[in-house]
Design an enzyme around this catalytic site. Structure first.
Site, PDB file in Angstrom:
ATOM      1  N   LYS A  13       0.814  -1.223   0.000  1.00  0.00           N
ATOM      2  CA  LYS A  13       0.000   0.000   0.000  1.00  0.00           C
ATOM      3  C   LYS A  13       0.837   1.258   0.000  1.00  0.00           C
ATOM      4  O   LYS A  13       0.344   2.345  -0.233  1.00  0.00           O
ATOM      5  CB  LYS A  13      -0.943   0.007   1.196  1.00  0.00           C
ATOM      6  N   GLY A  47       9.587  -2.443  -0.076  1.00  0.00           N
ATOM      7  CA  GLY A  47      10.754  -2.627   0.807  1.00  0.00           C
ATOM      8  C   GLY A  47      10.404  -2.391   2.266  1.00  0.00           C
ATOM      9  O   GLY A  47      11.175  -2.752   3.158  1.00  0.00           O
ATOM     10  N   VAL A  86       9.467  -0.939   6.085  1.00  0.00           N
ATOM     11  CA  VAL A  86      10.167  -0.123   7.080  1.00  0.00           C
ATOM     12  C   VAL A  86      11.676  -0.249   6.911  1.00  0.00           C
ATOM     13  O   VAL A  86      12.413   0.734   6.960  1.00  0.00           O
ATOM     14  CB  VAL A  86       9.754  -0.586   8.509  1.00  0.00           C
ATOM     15  N   CYS A  87      12.144  -1.460   6.713  1.00  0.00           N
ATOM     16  CA  CYS A  87      13.593  -1.709   6.627  1.00  0.00           C
ATOM     17  C   CYS A  87      14.227  -0.789   5.585  1.00  0.00           C
ATOM     18  O   CYS A  87      15.203  -0.091   5.866  1.00  0.00           O
ATOM     19  CB  CYS A  87      13.817  -3.176   6.259  1.00  0.00           C
ATOM     20  N   GLY A  94      17.711   1.182  23.630  1.00  0.00           N
ATOM     21  CA  GLY A  94      17.791  -0.076  22.880  1.00  0.00           C
ATOM     22  C   GLY A  94      18.565   0.170  21.587  1.00  0.00           C
ATOM     23  O   GLY A  94      19.174   1.232  21.397  1.00  0.00           O
ATOM     24  N   ILE A 154      17.746   0.838  18.482  1.00  0.00           N
ATOM     25  CA  ILE A 154      17.414   1.992  17.638  1.00  0.00           C
ATOM     26  C   ILE A 154      17.884   3.280  18.309  1.00  0.00           C
ATOM     27  O   ILE A 154      18.502   4.146  17.682  1.00  0.00           O
ATOM     28  CB  ILE A 154      15.897   2.015  17.329  1.00  0.00           C
ATOM     29  N   VAL A 199      11.137   3.725  22.235  1.00  0.00           N
ATOM     30  CA  VAL A 199      10.828   2.794  23.318  1.00  0.00           C
ATOM     31  C   VAL A 199      10.230   1.494  22.775  1.00  0.00           C
ATOM     32  O   VAL A 199       9.498   0.797  23.475  1.00  0.00           O
ATOM     33  CB  VAL A 199       9.875   3.440  24.356  1.00  0.00           C
ATOM     34  N   ARG A 207       8.694  -0.995  19.288  1.00  0.00           N
ATOM     35  CA  ARG A 207       7.768  -0.936  18.158  1.00  0.00           C
ATOM     36  C   ARG A 207       6.591  -1.834  18.459  1.00  0.00           C
ATOM     37  O   ARG A 207       6.706  -2.792  19.213  1.00  0.00           O
ATOM     38  CB  ARG A 207       8.483  -1.382  16.875  1.00  0.00           C
ATOM     39  N   HIS A 227      45.623 -15.539   7.673  1.00  0.00           N
ATOM     40  CA  HIS A 227      46.434 -14.639   8.512  1.00  0.00           C
ATOM     41  C   HIS A 227      47.148 -13.640   7.621  1.00  0.00           C
ATOM     42  O   HIS A 227      47.671 -14.029   6.578  1.00  0.00           O
ATOM     43  CB  HIS A 227      47.464 -15.460   9.291  1.00  0.00           C
TER      44      HIS A 227
END
Ligand SMILES: Cc1cc2nc3c(=O)[nH]c(=O)nc-3n(C[C@H](O)[C@H](O)[C@H](O)COP(=O)(O)OP(=O)(O)OC[C@H]3O[C@@H](n4cnc5c(N)ncnc54)[C@H](O)[C@@H]3O)c2cc1C
Length: 488
Positions: free
Chosen positions: A73, A77, A79-80, A219, A221, A306, A308, A478
């Site tokens: 809608k 992609g 929120v990410c 946290g 975020i 605080v 989601r 190494h």
């Protein structure tokens, strides 16, 4: 835009940045019948929501041969891509480069006094978001998923109505429905988001840097925002309710990071409970109970991080009698809801709110439905990364969690300072801590540069329950930073 980029003679990155298109267009719709102004379509699977969870479920199902439609809608992609992983990492990349320039003197490199143009950083952020969103659309298109723009409404366990922004309606019938509605920023019950009391979404759309800000919530975020803002010169106060920042992480890691944030000039207060948040003409006043006193903090803005909450559409869930609680839609470990043929993945199911967990659920679900169930995943082996500078990364249990579970553990720890590549690159600050129970790796925490990358092989080791002996047989090139993982 620099004139060199306009003329096409500039460095390649400028040219490429300028030519990122807004959209690759929507995939032409197949499988459709029309009756009047309504279109009817049939699929094996319809996915509602094109964030990482929905995208992965749709793409993997189409790869396995299913006829799949995905409905979005807003923006491809989720929120990410648009207000989570990608824009924050673009800004953190900018602020990191800026602060790193100041260290170059120690290597004999003189670059003068560094400065930055925030509007160019914002352009970089927006371009990365567009690139990521286009990538989602491209892979969906390439795998043959039909992408439908509009709001998906659950009508029955096999029917979804889609209402496009122009009002045109489509009726989709599918054998299986996946709900991937995602999540939205949470806030205290007596406070509202506004022009001064910002959500993470809102802050990411600001075109100027705040002079000062109170970040409420320490946290993942909250500390990421605190980091890039402080690195770019904003005066940051960070308030956390629990007695450590990053309450889900190893205390040792949280304490280490707190020290690093303080070095950046961030005023960190743990064990701090918010009493009230009041907006004034020119800023915000936060009253809080700190460890031993009541305190008042003022700044131009407050950023509330605080947590989601699941983006539940309760009317539709109730209509179909799909079970949910305040944490999200209730699913079993195969992403099944209590209603046959209706599944849910990602943040809307609560639990670990991370993009790769949503994707893992989506892929495993597709495999269950169309591929014989060969792809599995376990919440116990989902790595979690905090992209502060330095990063904090973990997979599996923390020491505190292992002890709570009554496990007898053996702890092994390696310091970044003992690794020569860390030292040569001025990255000698941090540690790797691994825990074994009965000789099996059960958890790793890494604090330090590139911890986000270093945790990836450790997550393979944890998910495969690798033993001390198997890890001893592992040969690491190494000299590399990866030798830090040579913990046994
Ligand atoms: C600031 C921030 C930073 C983050 N950083 C990281 C990180 O570094 N790494 C990480 O792993 N995670 C990170 N996350 C978390 C990550 O963004 C989420 O876990 C992830 O986006 C969840 O994916 P999802 O598919 O469940 O839902 P979302 O990404 O929320 O997508 C849901 C989609 O569904 C659409 N939708 C909803 N309802 C409908 C409907 N009825 N019809 C059509 N479409 C609908 C929405 O428009 C949206 O596009 C971060 C989050 C934030 C806020």
């Amino acid at each position: 835009m620099p004139s060199s980029a306009r003329s096409g003679n500039g460095p390649y990155w400028e040219e490429r940045a300028v030519f990122v298109p807004e959209s690759i267009g929507v995939v032409p719709i197949k499988n459709e019948r029309r009756k009047g102004s309504t279109t009817f379509m049939d699929y094996d699977l319809v996915v509602i929501g094109a964030g990482p969870g929905g995208h992965a479920a749709a793409e993997e199902s189409a790869r396995l041969g299913a006829r799949v439609a995905i409905v979005e809608k807003d923006k491809w992609g989720g929120v990410c891509t648009h207000c989570g992983c990608i824009p924050t990492k673009a800004l953190l990349a900018c602020s990191k480069k800026y602060v790193d320039i100041k260290k170059l003197k120690r290597m004999g490199i003189a670059v003068g006094e560094p400065s930055f143009d925030f509007s160019v950083m914002k352009r970089h952020q927006n371009q990365m978001v567009r690139v990521s969103s286009l990538g989602v659309q491209k892979t969906l298109k390439e795998t043959g998923v039909e992408c439908i723009e509009g709001e998906g409404v659950l009508v029955s366990p096999e029917d979804v109505d889609v209402v496009a922004s122009d009002g045109v309606k489509k009726k989709i019938r599918a054998k299986h429905i996946v709900i991937a509605w995602g999540s939205r920023p949470a806030i205290f019950s007596n406070v509202e988001f506004s022009d001064r009391t910002l959500s993470s979404d809102r802050l990411l759309f600001m075109d100027t840097l705040p002079g000062s800000i109170i970040v409420v919530g320490g946290g993942a975020i909250g500390v990421e925002f605190a980091t890039f803002l402080a690195e770019l010169g904003t005066k940051v106060t960070l308030l956390e309710l629990m007695d450590q920042i990053l309450p889900n992480e190893e205390r040792e890691a949280a304490d280490f990071l707190e020290g690093e944030l303080k070095k950046l000039g961030i005023d960190v207060h743990t064990s701090t409970a918010i009493d009230s948040m009041e907006e004034m003409d020119d800023g915000v006043c936060v009253r809080a109970k700190c460890k031993d006193s009541d305190r008042e903090f003022s700044a131009e803005y407050a950023l509330v991080c605080v947590g989601r909450e699941p983006a539940l559409r309760t009317e539709e869930l109730d209509r179909l009698s799909i079970a949910y609680d305040r944490r999200g839609i209730i699913v079993n470990d195969r992403c099944m809801t209590n209603v046959e043929n209706v599944f849910a993945v990602g943040d809307v199911t609560g639990g670990i709110l991370l993009a790769h967990r949503a994707m893992a659920q989506g892929r495993a679900l597709a495999s269950d439905l169309f591929g014989g169930g060969s792809i599995t995943y376990s919440d116990a082996a989902i790595p979690a990364v905090v992209y502060t500078h330095p990063n904090v990364a973990r997979v599996g249990l923390t020491e505190e969690q292992a002890k709570k579970e009554g496990l007898e553990i053996e702890v092994k720890k390696v310091e970044y300072g003992g690794n020569i590549i860390a030292r040569t690159g001025l990255m000698g600050n941090g540690f790797v801590k691994a825990m074994f129970s009965d000789g099996v790796l059960i958890g790793v925490t890494i604090v330090g540069e590139e911890a986000a990358e270093l945790i990836a092989p450790m997550s393979l080791a944890v998910v495969n329950k690798m033993t001390i002996q198997q890890l001893r047989n592992w040969v690491i090139p190494h000299p590399t930073l990866s030798e830090l993982l040579s913990i046994v």
